[in-house]
Motif scaffolding. Sequence first.
Motif, PDB file in Angstrom:
ATOM      1  N   ARG A  54     -56.475  69.078  -2.030  1.00 52.87           N
ATOM      2  CA  ARG A  54     -55.098  69.570  -1.937  1.00 52.87           C
ATOM      3  C   ARG A  54     -54.138  68.565  -1.303  1.00 52.87           C
ATOM      4  NH1 ARG A  54     -55.678  75.923   0.002  1.00 52.87           N
ATOM      5  NH2 ARG A  54     -57.133  76.580  -1.642  1.00 52.87           N
ATOM      6  N   LEU A  55     -54.612  67.403  -0.976  1.00 49.77           N
ATOM      7  CA  LEU A  55     -53.789  66.436  -0.254  1.00 49.77           C
ATOM      8  C   LEU A  55     -52.659  65.911  -1.137  1.00 49.77           C
ATOM      9  CD1 LEU A  55     -53.627  64.983   2.512  1.00 49.77           C
ATOM     10  CD2 LEU A  55     -54.899  63.093   1.463  1.00 49.77           C
ATOM     11  N   LEU A  56     -51.429  66.031  -0.622  1.00 42.82           N
ATOM     12  CA  LEU A  56     -50.243  65.589  -1.355  1.00 42.82           C
ATOM     13  C   LEU A  56     -49.673  64.283  -0.814  1.00 42.82           C
ATOM     14  CD1 LEU A  56     -48.417  69.040  -1.640  1.00 42.82           C
ATOM     15  CD2 LEU A  56     -49.651  67.837  -3.456  1.00 42.82           C
ATOM     16  N   GLU A  57     -49.806  64.063   0.495  1.00 48.85           N
ATOM     17  CA  GLU A  57     -49.234  62.868   1.114  1.00 48.85           C
ATOM     18  C   GLU A  57     -50.231  62.261   2.096  1.00 48.85           C
ATOM     19  OE1 GLU A  57     -45.271  63.120   2.565  1.00 48.85           O
ATOM     20  OE2 GLU A  57     -44.666  64.655   1.123  1.00 48.85           O
ATOM     21  N   LEU A  58     -50.352  60.940   2.040  1.00 48.51           N
ATOM     22  CA  LEU A  58     -51.292  60.239   2.911  1.00 48.51           C
ATOM     23  C   LEU A  58     -50.664  58.956   3.424  1.00 48.51           C
ATOM     24  CD1 LEU A  58     -54.124  59.659   4.126  1.00 48.51           C
ATOM     25  CD2 LEU A  58     -54.735  58.630   1.916  1.00 48.51           C
ATOM     26  N   THR A  59     -50.741  58.770   4.736  1.00 55.44           N
ATOM     27  CA  THR A  59     -50.367  57.507   5.368  1.00 55.44           C
ATOM     28  C   THR A  59     -51.582  56.971   6.099  1.00 55.44           C
ATOM     29  OG1 THR A  59     -48.020  58.058   5.650  1.00 55.44           O
ATOM     30  CG2 THR A  59     -48.938  56.414   7.137  1.00 55.44           C
ATOM     31  N   VAL A  60     -51.907  55.719   5.855  1.00 58.79           N
ATOM     32  CA  VAL A  60     -53.047  55.070   6.495  1.00 58.79           C
ATOM     33  C   VAL A  60     -52.565  53.795   7.160  1.00 58.79           C
ATOM     34  CG1 VAL A  60     -55.214  53.856   6.099  1.00 58.79           C
ATOM     35  CG2 VAL A  60     -54.778  56.017   4.933  1.00 58.79           C
ATOM     36  N   HIS A  61     -52.927  53.627   8.438  1.00 63.47           N
ATOM     37  CA  HIS A  61     -52.600  52.388   9.145  1.00 63.47           C
ATOM     38  C   HIS A  61     -53.868  51.812   9.747  1.00 63.47           C
ATOM     39  CE1 HIS A  61     -50.519  49.404  11.552  1.00 63.47           C
ATOM     40  NE2 HIS A  61     -51.196  49.824  12.607  1.00 63.47           N
ATOM     41  N   GLY A  62     -54.109  50.549   9.464  1.00 68.90           N
ATOM     42  CA  GLY A  62     -55.287  49.866   9.976  1.00 68.90           C
ATOM     43  C   GLY A  62     -55.718  48.801   8.983  1.00 68.90           C
ATOM     44  N   TYR A  63     -56.894  48.247   9.205  1.00 67.99           N
ATOM     45  CA  TYR A  63     -57.413  47.214   8.306  1.00 67.99           C
ATOM     46  C   TYR A  63     -58.097  47.906   7.127  1.00 67.99           C
ATOM     47  CZ  TYR A  63     -56.440  44.265  12.316  1.00 67.99           C
ATOM     48  OH  TYR A  63     -55.815  43.629  13.351  1.00 67.99           O
ATOM     49  N   TYR A  64     -57.268  48.429   6.247  1.00 64.40           N
ATOM     50  CA  TYR A  64     -57.773  49.334   5.224  1.00 64.40           C
ATOM     51  C   TYR A  64     -58.403  48.597   4.037  1.00 64.40           C
ATOM     52  CZ  TYR A  64     -53.291  48.197   2.955  1.00 64.40           C
ATOM     53  OH  TYR A  64     -52.225  47.539   2.396  1.00 64.40           O
ATOM     54  N   PRO A  65     -59.511  49.153   3.516  1.00 59.96           N
ATOM     55  CA  PRO A  65     -59.990  48.750   2.192  1.00 59.96           C
ATOM     56  C   PRO A  65     -59.176  49.507   1.149  1.00 59.96           C
ATOM     57  CG  PRO A  65     -61.428  50.418   3.082  1.00 59.96           C
ATOM     58  CD  PRO A  65     -60.374  50.151   4.140  1.00 59.96           C
ATOM     59  N   PHE A  66     -59.485  49.323  -0.104  1.00 59.85           N
ATOM     60  CA  PHE A  66     -58.711  49.979  -1.156  1.00 59.85           C
ATOM     61  C   PHE A  66     -59.408  51.256  -1.619  1.00 59.85           C
ATOM     62  CE2 PHE A  66     -57.744  45.340  -2.269  1.00 59.85           C
ATOM     63  CZ  PHE A  66     -56.738  45.287  -1.311  1.00 59.85           C
ATOM     64  N   LEU A  89     -49.597  52.754   2.722  1.00 64.68           N
ATOM     65  CA  LEU A  89     -50.640  51.897   3.268  1.00 64.68           C
ATOM     66  C   LEU A  89     -50.009  50.885   4.211  1.00 64.68           C
ATOM     67  CD1 LEU A  89     -52.645  51.198  -0.020  1.00 64.68           C
ATOM     68  CD2 LEU A  89     -53.230  52.835   1.779  1.00 64.68           C
ATOM     69  N   SER A  90     -50.553  50.765   5.414  1.00 64.22           N
ATOM     70  CA  SER A  90     -49.987  49.870   6.418  1.00 64.22           C
ATOM     71  C   SER A  90     -51.113  49.193   7.189  1.00 64.22           C
ATOM     72  CB  SER A  90     -49.096  50.669   7.387  1.00 64.22           C
ATOM     73  OG  SER A  90     -48.696  49.886   8.489  1.00 64.22           O
ATOM     74  N   GLY A  91     -50.934  47.899   7.462  1.00 62.71           N
ATOM     75  CA  GLY A  91     -51.891  47.217   8.326  1.00 62.71           C
ATOM     76  C   GLY A  91     -52.666  46.089   7.684  1.00 62.71           C
ATOM     77  N   ASN A  92     -52.710  46.036   6.359  1.00 61.33           N
ATOM     78  CA  ASN A  92     -53.393  44.949   5.662  1.00 61.33           C
ATOM     79  C   ASN A  92     -52.356  43.883   5.333  1.00 61.33           C
ATOM     80  OD1 ASN A  92     -54.794  43.250   3.886  1.00 61.33           O
ATOM     81  ND2 ASN A  92     -55.995  44.941   3.040  1.00 61.33           N
TER      82      ASN A  92
END
Length: 315
Positions: A136-148, A163-166
């Motif tokens: 059900r997820l509509l919005e996602l923010t990720v901060h860090g050394y993220y993979p894809f 996506l933030s941090g890479n």
Amino acid sequence: MNSCPPELHSYIVRLACADDGRTVRALLRVSRYYHAIAVPFIYQSMALDGADRISKAAATLEKTPSHRRRIRHLFISDAHSSSKREREDTDPGVETATIQILRIAAPTLESLTFLATTPCTSTCLISQLFRQSFPRLLELTVHGYYPFPSMPASMPVLQRLHLSGNRNPHGLFQLGGLEASCPSISHLRVSGVERAVAFANELDSLLQQPSSPRGCIASGQQVLFPTTLPKKLRILIVQTAPVAVKSVRSARLTKDMMCILEALDRGVRGGNGRPSFRCLDGRDADDGDESKRLKADWMDRLSGGEGCWASVGIE
């Protein structure tokens, strides 16, 4: 109060509790009646800053019946929002608690902001997030050394991804992994890119000729892996990191990256299956407190605002 049925009060409380949890905590103390009305919404919206709150929340949620822990909106950060320093230590207990909370919240979650700031564990935590199914997820923010993200249909209805941090997310659009994971994505924002010439070239190859997959261009050479944009993508935003030139080479890479991104910003307007593109100046976000800023964006979205999607000048 007596003239309204409990169902109506319940609906009003549900709407009122779209914040970081402070409203429902206040309603619990109003009266026995409102305590009974508000109890189902205790975990509707949760903001967890820092290791202590994450650990306590995981323990509490594990003991709570599933019908009482329907989390719709979640902000979770291993760095407390009042601190400008990222965590430098590694706490396995907090990592386990974080994964546990994600597992519990996943079936009902609609918006998630996730910050993993510890360098040695950030990638592992975010990769586990991307392997979790969020129906059900509509919005996602990720901060860090993220993979894809690449797990097929793990977020089937996700519309907005930040996506933030890479610093150089070159390869984000390769092999169709993003679309496979998020087939409904319409808004994508990539923040904090720095000296990312390869990523800028990847965007250039996609936005100039979106109709056919092309190999990414990096350092003037053709790469074999094809790149594609998600079919439903309509808005693509790239925000650069605050400029901190440390060498002549860094200055050259920054200049080359900005040359490409600014040209795309001027030339790409969207339409005919191509998303609108905007490049934002990283100096606008240079306040040194990513956790505080992303939490403010999350709360703004809960209250009906645009959050990190505001003031970008595109529709």
